[in-house]
Enzyme design. Structure first.
Site, PDB file in Angstrom:
ATOM      1  N   HIS A   8       0.822  -1.212   0.000  1.00 54.53           N
ATOM      2  CA  HIS A   8       0.000   0.000   0.000  1.00 54.53           C
ATOM      3  C   HIS A   8       0.855   1.261   0.000  1.00 54.53           C
ATOM      4  O   HIS A   8       0.446   2.275  -0.563  1.00 54.53           O
ATOM      5  CB  HIS A   8      -0.936   0.012   1.214  1.00 54.53           C
ATOM      6  N   HIS A  55      -3.743 -10.476   6.785  1.00 57.18           N
ATOM      7  CA  HIS A  55      -4.434  -9.737   7.841  1.00 57.18           C
ATOM      8  C   HIS A  55      -4.945 -10.609   8.982  1.00 57.18           C
ATOM      9  O   HIS A  55      -5.289 -10.084  10.037  1.00 57.18           O
ATOM     10  CB  HIS A  55      -5.607  -8.948   7.238  1.00 57.18           C
TER      11      HIS A  55
END
Length: 707
Positions: A129, A247
């Site tokens: 990201h 995650h």
């Protein structure tokens, strides 16, 4: 590692481990906007409370590649609040810091900078990201590094070969070799591992006395044949791997029986997707290392918003739901309402005694309506929970399992992928592009461009806001194909050209390195183009703006002194001439005024269109242009092509009037017999209204217009 050893701080490293904090996620949401900032505050408070030696982050500190000013400001505020102070740092750096941080303007660890007072150093790699982008290959972590708050390491400067040099740390008798590898596209890194292009360098002296710690940010779960990094690719001398990007919290170290190292997956610190992997409780880790022994202590995060998820299959309740019953929809709604109420009660019960946890939980009820059932309106149903949950708009998700058909070829079940994401992961843009073209019909398949190139270009456009990525990729691959056809000297027949294009495309697909070079070159062009546009946008100074205002004012005065006529004609008589007898100039060129040595640069809104149209010709036109010799007929044809692009019927409405100066020139020149080339050039003059917007119109031209 015993408790006594763990508390022996003199020779024990204490490291706070976290990853995927995703600062700025949903920062504009009224309810969830501050979740990431509150959690980062808790993580840094835990680091200071436990008196750790340093903080280790596994990537994706920021959610956006270009974080907002609010996000950057809050991050710097928290780092300054918790990581600066007078507490001395108890470990030292033994490695060559110019190698570890060579890409930085300040190639040394921040706590050794005499101008900074750091009490808790932060070491971090970049994630997918917040990875480096742009012509200068900078990322948000580089801003924090330049400010002296974060030690950004693990960055690879080469796309052909990666040498991972460790940061060597020592505290007392304990020595750590800290390896890091920032996010790299999984398929590229997979291929580099296969081709043995990834090397992890080891200390020359006492190799067995170092605890080898590796931080990586890649896909761990398999998303495709090469779209992940198998654990077996990593070197077996590693002791512990901190795996970012995934995650789901699996922070307790698990042993790889083949490579004999341990893997800890801390997971994200905030819920970024309503998937099963995110429903696992969030933790950070307090890692203690003494000698070659380690201990990972799980520390739960108390400020993370609660997330409850449950699946129901309507077909499993035939005693309650009958698709033939006209009131079955009301029964389904009542059943869903009951399930959501149960989850809200569980959330309230778990939140008791924890005032730091947000009040409104995240709730997701996934409903499988296979078997002839129909979904109801989620928007209307969710109105009942607007004040009780943080995600009322997507509180219910309907899906159904499609029956598996006999496969005639390789097919992708998008419904299965979307409704059942794997362990907290989501589909990527480039994967969707690739899967679409793999399953598309033959008549909509790409014949010139490559699926991989388009996938990466779309990813750059969506994830990193590189607005020119797709256009530059198309231009680059088109130019390369045109060069190939010209070199082969193929006859200008459409069938033969199509066949050669197909062969050329197949050869490029087989040569993955060549395709990688194409994508990199196109992305470099896009980033350079963006940088140029940003520089040109900031090139105007206050003096430039004043000169623009002055030119506009003088042009307005000229228009006020001359009454406008109602003639709507186009071509001859339109635009700025600067006096009779002046040579006409094509639009976008330059024209020389009468009795003056100054050249006035002319501009037009349509000039870019004309240039672009002539430059981006088709393959057949480009091929023909090299086979034919220029002639007078060709020149006339070029003018007609430019006229066809520039002219539009809408111009008559945009510029309905001409000035008296234009009429005077028109009446004089209309008596002359003009050639075809003169007529073609005549339509290229700008209207008087363009003069008002032209800051580069010289003073002499303005005065002539006044007269």
């Amino acid at each position: 590692m015993s408790t006594a050893d763990a508390l022996d701080d003199e020779n024990t490293f204490k490291i706070l481990v976290a990853t995927d904090i995703h600062l700025g996620f949903m920062e504009k949401d009224a309810v969830r906007g501050n979740d990431t900032f509150v959690t980062l505050d808790e993580i840094l408070r835990l680091a200071r409370g436990n008196e750790v030696d340093f903080i280790l982050l596994g990537g994706d500190l920021f959610h956006e590649n270009k974080p907002s000013r609010k996000t950057l400001h809050t991050c710097l505020e928290l780092l300054r609040k918790y990581c600066m102070g007078d507490r001395p740092v108890q470990f030292e750096i033994l490695s060559d810091q110019s190698v570890n941080f060579g890409f930085s303007k300040f190639p040394w660890v921040n706590y050794q900078d005499g101008n900074l007072n750091i009490s808790i150093p932060v070491f971090s790699i970049h994630g997918n990201h917040d990875d480096p982008t742009g012509a200068d290959a900078l990322c948000a972590l580089d801003i924090l590094s330049c400010a002296g708050f974060v030690n950004h390491f693990g960055r690879s400067m080469s796309v052909e070969k990666i040498d991972i040099s460790p940061v060597l740390l020592q505290k007392g008798s304990t020595k750590i070799a800290l390896y890091g590898l920032g996010s790299i596209p999984d398929e590229r890194l997979y291929r580099m591992f296969v081709n043995k292009k990834v090397t992890m360098l080891r200390p020359k002296e006492d190799e067995n006395s170092w605890f080898n710690l590796f931080v990586i940010h890649q896909n761990r779960s398999k998303h495709g044949s090469t779209n992940f990094i198998p654990e077996q690719f990593l070197d077996d001398f590693i002791d512990l791997v901190i795996w970012g990007h995934e995650h789901e919290c699996k922070i307790a170290p698990t042993k790889n029986e083949q490579q004999l190292f341990y893997i800890s997956q801390p997971g994200s610190s905030v819920v970024t997707s309503l998937s099963p992997g995110e429903a696992v409780k969030k933790h950070v880790g307090l890692l203690r290392i003494k000698g070659r022994k380690m201990n990972m202590q799980k520390i739960p995060l108390h400020t993370v918003r609660q997330f409850f998820m449950e699946d129901i299959v309507l077909a499993n309740h035939p005693d309650i739901f009958n698709p033939d019953n006209p009131k079955v929809t009301q029964a389904i709604q009542s059943f869903c309402l009951e399930k959501i109420e149960e989850m809200l009660e569980n959330a309230e019960r778990e939140r008791l005694g924890n005032s730091r946890q947000p009040e409104k939980p995240l709730v997701r009820l996934r409903v499988d309506y296979s078997g002839g059932f129909e979904p109801f309106s989620v928007l209307r149903f969710s109105q009942k929970f607007v004040d009780r949950v943080a995600n009322p708009k997507d509180i219910i998700h309907f899906f159904r399992h499609r029956e598996q058909k006999e496969k005639t070829g390789e097919e992708i079940n998008f419904g299965k992928l979307i409704t059942k994401p794997s362990e907290g992961t989501t589909l990527r843009v480039e994967d969707l592009v690739k899967q679409y073209f793999q399953t598309a019909e033959k008549n909509v398949q790409l014949s010139l461009l490559t699926e991989r190139g388009m996938g990466e270009a779309v990813q750059e456009f969506v994830d990193k806001e590189e607005k020119d990525a797709i256009e530059e990729l198309v231009k680059y691959q088109l130019e390369k194909t045109q060069r190939f056809l010209k070199e082969r000297h193929i006859d200008a027949l459409e069938d033969k050209i199509d066949e050669e294009v197909r062969r050329f495309r197949e050869s490029r697909q087989k040569n993955t390195n060549e395709e990688d070079d194409e994508v990199r070159e196109a992305m470099t062009r896009a980033r350079a183009l963006r940088s140029q546009s940003e520089e040109s946008a900031s090139a105007f100074s206050a003096d430039d703006l004043m000169s623009i205002d002055l030119a506009e004012q003088m042009a307005n005065d000229s228009d006020d002194s001359i009454s406008a006529a109602t003639n709507k004609g186009r071509g001859r008589g339109r635009g700025r001439r600067g006096g009779r007898g002046q040579n006409s100039a094509s639009r976008g060129g330059s024209q020389r005024g009468r009795d003056t040595g100054l050249e006035t640069s002319t501009r037009s809104r349509n000039s870019k269109t004309a240039v672009s149209a002539s430059r981006n010709m088709s393959i057949i036109d480009a091929f023909k242009s090299t086979r034919q010799q220029p002639s007078r007929n060709v020149t006339t044809k070029n003018y007609s092509e430019v006229i066809e692009v520039d002219e539009s019927d809408e111009e008559e409405d945009v510029f309905p009037t001409t000035s008296k100066t234009d009429q005077r020139w028109s009446s004089t020149s209309s008596s002359k017999i003009m050639s075809q080339s003169q007529v073609s050039k005549g339509v290229d003059f700008e209207s008087s209204e363009d003069d008002d917007d032209d800051p580069f119109m010289n003073t002499s031209s303005l005065r002539r217009n006044r007269r």
